[in-house]
Motif scaffolding. Structure first.
Motif, PDB file in Angstrom:
ATOM      1  N   GLU A  14       0.841  -1.195   0.000  1.00 37.00           N
ATOM      2  CA  GLU A  14       0.000   0.000   0.000  1.00 37.00           C
ATOM      3  C   GLU A  14       0.876   1.244   0.000  1.00 37.00           C
ATOM      4  O   GLU A  14       1.877   1.314   0.702  1.00 37.00           O
ATOM      5  N   ARG A  15       0.489   2.229  -0.804  1.00 28.90           N
ATOM      6  CA  ARG A  15       1.201   3.516  -0.828  1.00 28.90           C
ATOM      7  C   ARG A  15       0.176   4.623  -0.668  1.00 28.90           C
ATOM      8  O   ARG A  15      -0.950   4.514  -1.159  1.00 28.90           O
ATOM      9  N   TRP A  16       0.573   5.665   0.032  1.00 25.18           N
ATOM     10  CA  TRP A  16      -0.328   6.808   0.207  1.00 25.18           C
ATOM     11  C   TRP A  16      -0.117   7.770  -0.936  1.00 25.18           C
ATOM     12  O   TRP A  16       1.005   8.131  -1.268  1.00 25.18           O
ATOM     13  N   THR A  17      -1.215   8.150  -1.561  1.00 24.21           N
ATOM     14  CA  THR A  17      -1.166   8.997  -2.743  1.00 24.21           C
ATOM     15  C   THR A  17      -1.381  10.458  -2.370  1.00 24.21           C
ATOM     16  O   THR A  17      -1.856  10.770  -1.282  1.00 24.21           O
ATOM     17  N   ARG A  18      -1.071  11.308  -3.302  1.00 28.35           N
ATOM     18  CA  ARG A  18      -1.285  12.751  -3.085  1.00 28.35           C
ATOM     19  C   ARG A  18      -2.765  13.073  -2.947  1.00 28.35           C
ATOM     20  O   ARG A  18      -3.137  14.117  -2.445  1.00 28.35           O
ATOM     21  N   GLU A  19      -3.621  12.162  -3.409  1.00 28.00           N
ATOM     22  CA  GLU A  19      -5.061  12.420  -3.313  1.00 28.00           C
ATOM     23  C   GLU A  19      -5.626  12.032  -1.949  1.00 28.00           C
ATOM     24  O   GLU A  19      -6.820  12.082  -1.729  1.00 28.00           O
ATOM     25  N   ASN A  20      -4.757  11.642  -1.012  1.00 30.97           N
ATOM     26  CA  ASN A  20      -5.149  11.426   0.390  1.00 30.97           C
ATOM     27  C   ASN A  20      -5.800  10.073   0.646  1.00 30.97           C
ATOM     28  O   ASN A  20      -6.734   9.971   1.424  1.00 30.97           O
ATOM     29  N   CYS A  21      -5.315   9.040  -0.040  1.00 33.24           N
ATOM     30  CA  CYS A  21      -5.805   7.699   0.266  1.00 33.24           C
ATOM     31  C   CYS A  21      -4.692   6.677   0.062  1.00 33.24           C
ATOM     32  O   CYS A  21      -3.736   6.922  -0.671  1.00 33.24           O
ATOM     33  N   GLY A  22      -4.839   5.549   0.742  1.00 34.33           N
ATOM     34  CA  GLY A  22      -3.907   4.446   0.566  1.00 34.33           C
ATOM     35  C   GLY A  22      -4.372   3.575  -0.581  1.00 34.33           C
ATOM     36  O   GLY A  22      -5.546   3.216  -0.655  1.00 34.33           O
ATOM     37  N   ILE A  23      -3.454   3.231  -1.485  1.00 34.54           N
ATOM     38  CA  ILE A  23      -3.773   2.397  -2.640  1.00 34.54           C
ATOM     39  C   ILE A  23      -2.869   1.166  -2.630  1.00 34.54           C
ATOM     40  O   ILE A  23      -1.654   1.281  -2.508  1.00 34.54           O
ATOM     41  N   ALA A  24      -3.486   0.018  -2.772  1.00 30.49           N
ATOM     42  CA  ALA A  24      -2.764  -1.243  -2.953  1.00 30.49           C
ATOM     43  C   ALA A  24      -3.258  -1.851  -4.262  1.00 30.49           C
ATOM     44  O   ALA A  24      -4.429  -2.225  -4.369  1.00 30.49           O
ATOM     45  N   ALA A  41      -7.790  -2.084  -7.710  1.00 26.66           N
ATOM     46  CA  ALA A  41      -6.978  -1.651  -6.578  1.00 26.66           C
ATOM     47  C   ALA A  41      -7.855  -1.593  -5.334  1.00 26.66           C
ATOM     48  O   ALA A  41      -9.063  -1.388  -5.422  1.00 26.66           O
ATOM     49  N   ARG A  42      -7.228  -1.792  -4.183  1.00 24.57           N
ATOM     50  CA  ARG A  42      -7.918  -1.593  -2.914  1.00 24.57           C
ATOM     51  C   ARG A  42      -7.545  -0.192  -2.430  1.00 24.57           C
ATOM     52  O   ARG A  42      -6.370   0.164  -2.390  1.00 24.57           O
ATOM     53  N   ALA A  43      -8.547   0.614  -2.099  1.00 28.24           N
ATOM     54  CA  ALA A  43      -8.312   1.975  -1.615  1.00 28.24           C
ATOM     55  C   ALA A  43      -8.771   2.071  -0.163  1.00 28.24           C
ATOM     56  O   ALA A  43      -9.696   1.373   0.260  1.00 28.24           O
ATOM     57  N   ARG A  44      -8.122   2.977   0.572  1.00 31.64           N
ATOM     58  CA  ARG A  44      -8.459   3.167   1.985  1.00 31.64           C
ATOM     59  C   ARG A  44      -8.371   4.652   2.311  1.00 31.64           C
ATOM     60  O   ARG A  44      -7.378   5.311   2.001  1.00 31.64           O
ATOM     61  N   VAL A  45      -9.441   5.172   2.905  1.00 28.26           N
ATOM     62  CA  VAL A  45      -9.495   6.572   3.324  1.00 28.26           C
ATOM     63  C   VAL A  45      -9.720   6.586   4.826  1.00 28.26           C
ATOM     64  O   VAL A  45     -10.627   5.923   5.334  1.00 28.26           O
ATOM     65  N   ARG A  46      -8.897   7.342   5.542  1.00 33.26           N
ATOM     66  CA  ARG A  46      -8.992   7.401   7.000  1.00 33.26           C
ATOM     67  C   ARG A  46     -10.231   8.171   7.450  1.00 33.26           C
ATOM     68  O   ARG A  46     -10.739   9.030   6.725  1.00 33.26           O
ATOM     69  N   PRO A  47     -10.730   7.878   8.659  1.00 31.34           N
ATOM     70  CA  PRO A  47     -11.929   8.562   9.168  1.00 31.34           C
ATOM     71  C   PRO A  47     -11.793  10.087   9.098  1.00 31.34           C
ATOM     72  O   PRO A  47     -10.752  10.648   9.443  1.00 31.34           O
ATOM     73  N   GLY A  48     -12.857  10.713   8.610  1.00 33.80           N
ATOM     74  CA  GLY A  48     -12.894  12.168   8.533  1.00 33.80           C
ATOM     75  C   GLY A  48     -12.119  12.767   7.375  1.00 33.80           C
ATOM     76  O   GLY A  48     -12.124  13.978   7.182  1.00 33.80           O
ATOM     77  N   GLN A  49     -11.466  11.946   6.562  1.00 27.94           N
ATOM     78  CA  GLN A  49     -10.671  12.426   5.438  1.00 27.94           C
ATOM     79  C   GLN A  49     -11.426  12.268   4.120  1.00 27.94           C
ATOM     80  O   GLN A  49     -12.295  11.412   3.998  1.00 27.94           O
ATOM     81  N   SER A  50     -11.045  13.084   3.142  1.00 28.82           N
ATOM     82  CA  SER A  50     -11.606  13.005   1.788  1.00 28.82           C
ATOM     83  C   SER A  50     -10.471  12.902   0.780  1.00 28.82           C
ATOM     84  O   SER A  50      -9.391  13.450   1.008  1.00 28.82           O
TER      85      SER A  50
END
Length: 123
Positions: A17-27, A41-50
């Motif tokens: 997984e790498r964190w992108t400039r768009e504010n999410c983790g992508i694997a 891809a699997r994406a992950r956004v932390r609570p309260g983030q967009s």
């Protein structure tokens, strides 16, 4: 006698997984040079983030929500999403997604044709 091609399994590697400039983790689960018709891809956004507002030119995208709660915005229209909801994002649509719950928002990104960085633009 017809021979079926050997099946191929790509195993999830969370350490990639790498964190992108768009504010999410992508694997990346599947994005192969020999198969440009689709990527996953699997994406992950932390609570309260967009994620940042962005557009993919020439690429249709589907988000398949796996876990968490959120709100997706496509071309200015927002809608709540949760597990097993499927979001269709046509090519050229301005989009972003927000994690609205207490846990990470996790979803699959299915792109046709396959995702390519040069098709991505922040908005």
């Amino acid at each position: 006698m017809n021979q079926r091609p050997a099946s191929t399994v790509t195993h999830f590697a969370p350490e990639q997984e790498r964190w992108t400039r768009e504010n999410c983790g992508i694997a990346e689960l599947f994005n192969e040079a020999h198969e440009r018709g689709c990527s996953i891809a699997r994406a992950r956004v932390r609570p309260g983030q967009s994620t940042e507002r962005h557009v993919l030119s020439g690429t249709t995208e589907w988000y398949v929500i796996v876990s968490g709660r959120g709100e997706v915005e496509v071309d200015g229209e927002a809608e709540a999403v949760g597990p097993f909801d499927v979001v269709h994002i046509p090519p050229g649509s301005v989009q972003r997604i927000t994690s609205a719950g207490a846990e990470d928002l996790v979803f699959l990104c299915v792109c046709t044709p396959a995702f390519a960085p040069e098709r991505y633009a922040a908005r």
